[in-house]
Scaffold this active site. Structure first.
Site, mmCIF file in Angstrom:
data_model
loop_
_atom_site.group_PDB
_atom_site.id
_atom_site.type_symbol
_atom_site.label_atom_id
_atom_site.label_comp_id
_atom_site.label_asym_id
_atom_site.label_seq_id
_atom_site.Cartn_x
_atom_site.Cartn_y
_atom_site.Cartn_z
ATOM 1 N N TYR A 62 9.719 -10.062 52.923
ATOM 2 C CA TYR A 62 11.033 -9.847 52.324
ATOM 3 C C TYR A 62 12.138 -10.552 53.104
ATOM 4 O O TYR A 62 13.210 -9.993 53.346
ATOM 5 C CB TYR A 62 11.331 -8.347 52.222
ATOM 6 C CG TYR A 62 10.200 -7.549 51.622
ATOM 7 C CD1 TYR A 62 9.780 -7.768 50.320
ATOM 8 C CD2 TYR A 62 9.522 -6.585 52.363
ATOM 9 C CE1 TYR A 62 8.728 -7.057 49.765
ATOM 10 C CE2 TYR A 62 8.471 -5.866 51.819
ATOM 11 C CZ TYR A 62 8.078 -6.109 50.522
ATOM 12 O OH TYR A 62 7.028 -5.407 49.985
ATOM 13 N N TYR A 106 7.325 2.737 43.681
ATOM 14 C CA TYR A 106 6.856 1.496 44.307
ATOM 15 C C TYR A 106 5.355 1.639 44.558
ATOM 16 O O TYR A 106 4.907 2.626 45.137
ATOM 17 C CB TYR A 106 7.575 1.211 45.628
ATOM 18 C CG TYR A 106 6.970 0.028 46.361
ATOM 19 C CD1 TYR A 106 7.287 -1.271 45.988
ATOM 20 C CD2 TYR A 106 6.057 0.217 47.383
ATOM 21 C CE1 TYR A 106 6.705 -2.360 46.627
ATOM 22 C CE2 TYR A 106 5.476 -0.860 48.040
ATOM 23 C CZ TYR A 106 5.799 -2.139 47.650
ATOM 24 O OH TYR A 106 5.212 -3.201 48.279
ATOM 25 N N ASP A 164 -0.725 7.805 43.953
ATOM 26 C CA ASP A 164 -0.622 6.794 45.002
ATOM 27 C C ASP A 164 -0.140 7.488 46.272
ATOM 28 O O ASP A 164 1.050 7.745 46.446
ATOM 29 C CB ASP A 164 0.351 5.711 44.543
ATOM 30 C CG ASP A 164 0.633 4.666 45.615
ATOM 31 O OD1 ASP A 164 0.180 4.833 46.755
ATOM 32 O OD2 ASP A 164 1.343 3.685 45.301
ATOM 33 N N LYS A 208 -2.626 2.534 54.496
ATOM 34 C CA LYS A 208 -1.718 2.681 55.637
ATOM 35 C C LYS A 208 -2.333 3.433 56.808
ATOM 36 O O LYS A 208 -2.986 2.841 57.663
ATOM 37 C CB LYS A 208 -0.401 3.307 55.189
ATOM 38 C CG LYS A 208 0.461 2.371 54.340
ATOM 39 C CD LYS A 208 1.869 2.871 54.191
ATOM 40 C CE LYS A 208 2.713 1.963 53.311
ATOM 41 N NZ LYS A 208 2.995 0.657 53.911
#
Length: 427
Positions: free
Chosen positions: A20, A148, A249, A278
């Site tokens: 990003y 997201y 998620d 993660k």
């Protein structure tokens, strides 16, 4: 052009693309030369307290002896073999643990490379499931706004289409169905009106919806919003009533981050498909998992081609699985429960007063998550320089300054993070 005389920092600025970040005017980067516990050591030998757990993954901190030992033992045996037609103890042990730990009913495990890939796998599972039931018209996904789910193309298609990071690609992404984001906060009295827009959309479109996909309780990179568990409970009910699969998620929320082992537990529900990543390896190496019910697994393989059409090269990587097993053993010791509870109490004590700051729009805390939402977009380069000067590592985005520290953080280091946020608001 010769790069031989460029410093690391200058070479990085000219040639390496970070997440990003603009290639024209990149954000500053800080070189790390070491990490131990909750601290990163920079090239100039300053030590900074990591408030991000390396994007929410390093829950046990850095250089943990148990995870280091697992990696060293496995790499001396074998670091990788293909998973097609081959299995191994690290993968078997990991899948056993995941089935035992996750919400009841999840019986099959697909090991993937990363969180985004685990979402791709989940969405592909849902589509293939319905196609094999003779219901190929169920090919869309419904999702709350402000979500997201990753940066790959299917995952992008279920991220918020307006406020998300992927609006540039809207003309080429699959056209999905979006409901208004849940509005009842975690600590508020449930408002029954909150579920009505989603309910109406599902009642209208259920014949074409394969699955509802959402982040349980905490919407992460889409806005760090923390919503009421009853919303999630009602989502489970709506999916059951209208023959829709539920994909949860938990890439960001799994393994204790919200104060429950999995955020689904706040609503006492289980999904049909669960995405994990993660913290799975404690932040050491990339690994993800997509779990599903027996019904979904058998349904996916009920018709042609009779197999699930996905197979990453590094699927079930033994090195990653071994480290994940060591990480899950630490989690199973249950120290995380007291650690996360203590973090939550301290974050509420030290961040809540910032609600009165003229630059702050909101403060919210759940488990080991602390969020300060500003009224204006944060100047990332400027405030990050302040944070490093204060001896902390915090990576804001948009209007949000948030921390998700490693569970092992002590109270003094946590205060260092919250004080840096407080002083950073005036930078």
């Amino acid at each position: 052009m010769s790069n031989i005389n460029l410093s690391n920092q200058e070479f990085d600025r000219q040639h390496i693309w970070h997440p990003y970040t603009s290639a024209v005017n990149p954000l500053p980067c800080y070189e790390v030369i070491g990490a131990q516990g909750v601290k990163l050591t920079l090239a100039d030998h300053r030590q900074i307290v990591d408030g991000m757990s390396s994007w929410w993954a390093a829950i046990h901190g850095y250089n943990h002896p148990d995870l280091n030992a697992a990696a060293k033992t496995q790499i001396d045996a074998f670091s990788h073999v293909m998973f097609g037609g081959i299995t191994h103890q690290p993968a078997v042990d990991l899948c056993r643990s995941l089935i035992e730990m996750t919400p009841e009913g999840l019986e099959r495990v697909f090991l993937a490379d990363s969180g985004s890939v685990s979402v791709e796998v989940a969405m592909k599972m849902a589509l293939q499931y319905w196609a094999c039931q003779g219901a190929s018209e169920k090919h869309k996904f419904i999702s709350p706004r402000n979500g997201y789910h990753g940066d790959t193309f299917a995952a992008m298609s279920v991220c918020d289409p307006v406020n998300g990071m992927h609006s540039l690609f809207k003309d080429v992404l699959a056209n999905q169905i979006f409901a208004p984001a849940p509005q009842t906060r975690f600590d508020q009295v449930w408002n029954e009106d909150d579920i009505l827009p989603l309910q109406e959309l599902i009642e209208t479109h259920h014949n074409e919806i394969a699955a509802l996909i959402l982040e349980p309780i905490v919407q992460g990179a889409g806005g760090m919003r923390i919503y009421h568990p009853e919303y999630l409970h009602r989502c489970r009910q709506l999916c059951d009533q209208h023959n829709i699969l539920l994909i949860c998620d938990e890439i960001a929320t799994g393994f204790g981050r919200t104060g429950k082992l999995f955020a689904c537990e706040h609503a006492q529900i289980g999904p049909d498909i669960l995405c994990l990543g993660k913290a799975l390896t404690g932040g050491y190496v990339t690994l993800a998992a997509t779990l599903c019910t027996e019904d979904v697994a058998l349904g996916v393989c009920a018709g042609e081609p009779g197999v699930f059409m996905h197979g990453p090269t590094y699927m079930g990587n033994p090195l990653a699985c071994s480290i994940a097993n060591a990480s899950l053993k630490l989690i199973q010791q249950n120290h995380w429960q007291d650690q996360v509870a203590a973090i939550e109490i301290q974050l509420k004590q030290e961040l809540t007063p910032l609600k009165d700051h003229h630059a702050v729009a909101d403060v919210r805390v759940l488990g080991a998550i602390g969020v300060v939402e500003c009224k204006k977009t944060v100047d990332v380069a400027k405030i990050q320089r302040h944070f490093v000067d204060q001896g902390v590592w915090i990576r804001p985005f948009g209007k949000l300054i948030y921390i998700m520290p490693p569970y092992i953080i002590g109270s003094e280091d946590l205060t260092k993070l919250t004080q840096a946020i407080a002083t950073g608001l005036s930078v």
